[in-house]
Design an enzyme around this catalytic site. Sequence first.
Site, PDB file in Angstrom:
ATOM      1  N   MET A 110       1.951 -19.597  26.399  1.00 25.49           N
ATOM      2  CA  MET A 110       3.079 -20.765  26.438  1.00 25.49           C
ATOM      3  C   MET A 110       3.325 -21.219  24.974  1.00 25.49           C
ATOM      4  O   MET A 110       2.526 -21.518  24.216  1.00 25.49           O
ATOM      5  CB  MET A 110       2.339 -21.975  27.517  1.00 25.49           C
ATOM      6  CG  MET A 110       1.853 -21.810  28.616  1.00 25.49           C
ATOM      7  SD  MET A 110       0.976 -23.082  29.344  1.00 25.49           S
ATOM      8  CE  MET A 110      -0.529 -22.697  28.849  1.00 25.49           C
ATOM      9  N   LEU A 197       0.165 -28.614  23.701  1.00 25.60           N
ATOM     10  CA  LEU A 197       0.911 -27.778  22.655  1.00 25.60           C
ATOM     11  C   LEU A 197       0.508 -26.163  22.879  1.00 25.60           C
ATOM     12  O   LEU A 197       0.029 -25.951  23.937  1.00 25.60           O
ATOM     13  CB  LEU A 197       0.120 -28.294  21.197  1.00 25.60           C
ATOM     14  CG  LEU A 197       0.548 -29.578  20.777  1.00 25.60           C
ATOM     15  CD1 LEU A 197      -0.240 -29.825  19.368  1.00 25.60           C
ATOM     16  CD2 LEU A 197       1.838 -29.899  20.714  1.00 25.60           C
ATOM     17  N   GLY A 198       0.916 -25.441  22.100  1.00 30.79           N
ATOM     18  CA  GLY A 198       0.826 -23.841  22.058  1.00 30.79           C
ATOM     19  C   GLY A 198      -0.543 -23.343  22.729  1.00 30.79           C
ATOM     20  O   GLY A 198      -1.338 -23.938  22.177  1.00 30.79           O
ATOM     21  N   SER A 199      -0.233 -22.610  23.821  1.00 27.49           N
ATOM     22  CA  SER A 199      -1.823 -22.253  24.640  1.00 27.49           C
ATOM     23  C   SER A 199      -1.445 -21.078  25.356  1.00 27.49           C
ATOM     24  O   SER A 199      -0.277 -20.595  25.193  1.00 27.49           O
ATOM     25  CB  SER A 199      -2.373 -23.564  25.157  1.00 27.49           C
ATOM     26  OG  SER A 199      -1.226 -24.279  25.820  1.00 27.49           O
ATOM     27  N   ARG A 200      -2.315 -20.561  26.073  1.00 28.40           N
ATOM     28  CA  ARG A 200      -2.564 -19.458  26.819  1.00 28.40           C
ATOM     29  C   ARG A 200      -3.334 -19.697  28.135  1.00 28.40           C
ATOM     30  O   ARG A 200      -4.358 -20.330  28.136  1.00 28.40           O
ATOM     31  CB  ARG A 200      -3.043 -18.449  26.041  1.00 28.40           C
ATOM     32  CG  ARG A 200      -3.331 -16.804  26.567  1.00 28.40           C
ATOM     33  CD  ARG A 200      -3.770 -16.114  25.659  1.00 28.40           C
ATOM     34  NE  ARG A 200      -4.492 -14.849  26.183  1.00 28.40           N
ATOM     35  CZ  ARG A 200      -4.999 -13.956  25.494  1.00 28.40           C
ATOM     36  NH1 ARG A 200      -4.577 -13.739  24.167  1.00 28.40           N
ATOM     37  NH2 ARG A 200      -5.830 -13.068  26.036  1.00 28.40           N
TER      38      ARG A 200
END
Length: 230
Positions: A110, A197-200
């Site tokens: 993401m 925030l940016g992650s997976r």
Amino acid sequence: MGKKLKKIKKIRIHNEGNDQLLFGLIFIIAVGYLLWNYVSTPWPFWAFMAVAVVIYGIVLNFYQCPRRFFNMEDTEGIVVAPADGKIVVVEEVDENTYFHDKRLMISIFMSLTNVHANWFPVDGKVKFVKHFNGNYHRAFLPKASVENEHADIMITTEQGVDVLCRQIAGAMARRIVTYAKEGEDCYIDEHLGFIKLGSRVDVFLPVDSEVCVEIGQKTTGDQTVIAKLK
């Protein structure tokens, strides 16, 4: 498993972002007021507002809480994307924490511009939820799945298949929120959690599962079918 419940939030903005969005709006208004009233030229005001509106728009998109319903009536054996993003991993891996054998891992990265709400990938019952502290490598790196801070949600389907869903913090993410509770029934269309925030998100499936996506493909949480269980 009883009647399927549609426990979808009716708000459009996720409550995880209420404080940030409110304080951000107050900050923009306060700085804009000062620039407009106490600076002799108008261009600092307009420059600030242009940048602030763009950034606020990105954050607003990040905290969206979409109302989605999977469009297939029969969800038996269906695995849907637990998040908006892009497929970065589709491979067999040795999963030695819980399964101690090979599993098919499908990973969704993401970016900052994606909605960061997470959905349950399958119908079933939550077997357990575990949280692990760790590092903050960039989420798309392979080692992030094991070394980064993450939360593991094990779901047992009605057919007795265990599916592991892993929320992973990224280089910028500092908070994983998991709504799943041990022992609760869970369904596609319900929110599993949220990652800031940016992650997976990784999904671990039996190796004989039918893969329905490919590397680089964009996914829509709760809509894109990523695999089918045998």
